[in-house]
Each structure stands twice: as C-alpha cells, then as structure tokens.
Write a protein that holds these residues in place. Structure first.
Motif, PDB file in Angstrom:
ATOM      1  N   ARG A  41       0.832  -1.205   0.000  1.00  0.00           N
ATOM      2  CA  ARG A  41       0.000   0.000   0.000  1.00  0.00           C
ATOM      3  C   ARG A  41       0.868   1.259   0.000  1.00  0.00           C
ATOM      4  O   ARG A  41       0.658   2.176  -0.799  1.00  0.00           O
ATOM      5  N   GLU A  57       0.845   3.584  -3.274  1.00  0.00           N
ATOM      6  CA  GLU A  57       0.140   4.871  -3.135  1.00  0.00           C
ATOM      7  C   GLU A  57       1.101   6.027  -3.399  1.00  0.00           C
ATOM      8  O   GLU A  57       0.698   7.076  -3.891  1.00  0.00           O
ATOM      9  N   ARG A  98      -2.348   8.498  -4.947  1.00  0.00           N
ATOM     10  CA  ARG A  98      -3.709   8.452  -4.374  1.00  0.00           C
ATOM     11  C   ARG A  98      -3.959   7.081  -3.753  1.00  0.00           C
ATOM     12  O   ARG A  98      -3.150   6.174  -3.899  1.00  0.00           O
ATOM     13  N   LYS A  99      -5.080   6.958  -3.056  1.00  0.00           N
ATOM     14  CA  LYS A  99      -5.370   5.703  -2.365  1.00  0.00           C
ATOM     15  C   LYS A  99      -5.605   4.554  -3.351  1.00  0.00           C
ATOM     16  O   LYS A  99      -6.169   4.754  -4.428  1.00  0.00           O
TER      17      LYS A  99
END
Lengths: 230, 230
Positions: free
Chosen positions: A132, A136, A141-142
C-alpha cells in the motif's frame, strides 16, 4: 543442479503472479531448461541471494546470478545458442526492446489498475502495508481510488491492443510462425490478470485472446497449470 | 537501368509526402540501390503500370513489379541479401509487423488528422474532390471537423510515443545500434508531417525527436533533401 528461479507470490504459494517472472518461466520453458521455482514475498526480495537484486525475477544458474527478465533472456540466449532461440537474430533482439516499451508503457498502466486490489488482498499484513505504501506513493492516491478507474479505462485499453490485432493478420505470434521472447513480454502482462482476477480483459471474439490462449498452450501448458482466478 | 519508385505527390512535385513511399525511399537507400522517383497524383495511381496496384509505393525493378512498402522491403531483402539487411534475421522480420501495427493503428490516426487539410490544400481541384469524398467517407464527417480535433488529441499522441522513449533508453534505433526497416516504418509517419505542415509533433527535448533527426541524417540525408514545411 538445474536453474533456480526466484519468483513472487503472495500468501497463496500456488499463485505466482508477477508479469516479469512469467516472462522468465516462459523463457526457461522455451529453452527446454529444467528449473525449480523458489517462491518469495515482496518483503523477502531484499534478503534473497545476499541482497543481489531489489526485484524478481532472479535466476541462479550454478554460481551465476542474473536479475531482470530481459537480461535473463539475453543470458539464456548466449548460454544456450544451440537451443530454440528467444530472439531469432539481432533484429529480433533489438525489436524486443520496442515490444517491452509497448507492454510496460501502454499495457501495464491499465493492468496495474485491474489487478491492484487483488494483489493487495493476496498479501499478508506486513506485505500489504509495504504494498500500500509503495503503490500509493507511485499513484499519488489511495489504492481504492485507483482501482475504481478500471471500467472507465477499459475502452482505451481495448483500443491500445490494435497493434497486436493488426500484426495477427500477418502471423500467429509476435515472433512470426512461432513465439519468441517478445511474445512472452506481452503474455506476462495478461497472465498477471488471469492469475489474480476473473476480470475480462478481452471482448468476446478478440483475436488477442486467441493469441493469449495459444501462449497458454505452449511448452506443455506450463502457464495453464495455474488455474485462472475465480 | 535502376529501380523506378512510383510515389505520391500533390501539385508540388518536389514534396512527396506519403508515409508509405518514404518507407520505400529509406529502404532503397539503406540497401544502397540507385533509383528514380516517378511522382504521381492520387488520380494517376489506377493507371500506373497498367493498373498494377490501387496504392503506392510501387517499384519496378527491370520486369518485376512490387507494391506495398512492407512487401517491397521483403523483396529487396531477398533480392539483395549481400547488402545491408533491413531486418537482421527472422525475428526482426516478424517483429517489424508489430511495429507496423503500432505505427498504423496508434500513430497514423492522429497524424492523419494533423496533415489532413495540408494534403487537401496541396492537391489540384480534381484530386481535392477525390480526396475529400474518400476521406469524409472514412471519417464519417467533414474534413474541417476532423482537422479541428488536432490539438485536443495531441496529449494522447504524446503519451502514445512512450514505447519509443522506453526503447531509446536501451539503444539509438528500433533496429538496435543502427536502423532497420522498423525504424523507417515509424519514420515515414513523422516525415509525412514534416513535409506537409510546420505543426510541432514533439515537445521540446523529446528523445523521439532526437531519434527522428538521426533518421533524417541517414543515407546522405536523403529525407532531409525535402525541406520541412513552413
């Protein structure tokens, strides 16, 4: 002792998904070389072979280590010129770099979006955290927001396959009558999806899917041994 | 007697613009073969060589006629295996089909839009009528409306050059250390623009432009002899 291929998996050891590692599986099978598959997680990679490479695939061939799927293909070609060629000459070797550029710069950005949450969900907690954070940072961004763009981008992806469709009017493989490393470059991108998610990359009747199925049949169906994700 | 190349021009005989004909100019120059350029209009083509082909380039080599830039490259390669190769092997020949697919299906649609009005304006009245009718049928709208989409589509075009930029990190030409027919395939698309309009295809500092300039320098600068449009 045969060649050892270090390749990427998540918590499911039976589901190697890295497109780059698949290129190497197909290259080794193309050369008819026996190999053992050593499956590692993202966070294992820095410790592999005394930190030899920050990425997989890495192969060990006796006391020789080689990283990077293209470098491995070049190594195998030099080391085993007597076995079926991965490039069929100097022109084929050079143009495989163009196919690599197409695959990584045109196909991968969309496929990354397609497989993103599937890769995440396949990892254990520490690897999820690594994945993650690193992804990211790349996307800015997520993960969930990136993955949500998938359907909106599919039509442009379908159009971006036109070079393959046009080429298939002349011949059954990028390599001509039979496959070469350039085929495995693009194959790896699609196999990445097949192993991770049931998402349909191709419209019904797309000749690119027919080509992909031909690749799955190659070398005793080595790539079909991993069942498609459901 | 040398080879005769039948190639397309408009009212300005000194400004051959067809991307496909440029591929053949470069192929002939690559092989070091002398050739004469016979310049014809769109409406001359059906009468050429007793209606041999509906499109140019067509070459006449003594009593042999060959149409289609790829077929001509294959013919020259077979006929003159002793001269510099256009494919450097079977793999290079096959993968040139992939580069052709990329050029025609990814680059040409935008470049067609870029050059559309310039081609039209270069023609005499009967050829303009032919061109407008045939092209408006293909596009399904008026030439002027197609041409107006140019600036809106430029950013996507710039992104679509990424395979070339990525490849240029490894080598100076698609063919590797030197150019092959695959380079001329893409070169023809950009030369089409250069000959017809001062429109800037590339952003400042784009390595694709550096590659294009290298191609313009090849074979005694045969493609630079035609000055860029102003």
């Amino acid at each position: 002792m045969g060649i050892i291929l270090h390749e990427l998996v998540g918590t499911d050891q039976g589901r190697p998904f890295s497109p780059h590692c698949w290129k190497t599986v197909m290259s080794l099978a193309h050369k008819g070389l026996p190999f053992d598959r050593n499956r590692v997680s993202f966070r294992d990679i820095p410790k592999l072979e005394n930190g030899y490479s920050s990425k997989v695939p890495v192969i060990r061939d006796q006391d020789q280590l080689v990283a990077d799927s293209f470098e491995i293909a070049l190594y195998l070609e030099d080391r085993h010129p007597d076995r079926p060629s991965l490039f069929k000459g100097e022109g084929g070797r050079a143009m495989a770099r163009f196919v690599e550029g197409y695959s990584q710069m045109i196909l991968h950005p969309f496929i990354n979006v397609v497989v993103l949450m599937a890769v995440h969900n396949l990892l254990d907690a520490p690897n999820q955290a690594y994945f993650r954070e690193s992804r990211e940072k790349i996307f800015g961004r997520k993960l969930e927001d990136v993955a949500a763009m998938r359907d909106a981008k599919r039509e442009a992806f379908t159009a971006s396959l036109e070079p393959i469709r046009k080429m298939l009017l002349s011949q059954p493989f990028i390599g001509g009558e039979g496959p070469l490393f350039a085929d495995y470059i693009v194959f790896g991108a699609f196999q990445w999806v097949r192993v991770l998610t049931p998402y349909q990359l191709f419209d019904r009747g797309d000749p690119v899917q027919d080509w992909f199925e031909r690749c799955l049949d190659l070398h005793g169906g080595v790539a079909r041994e991993i069942k498609a994700a459901v």
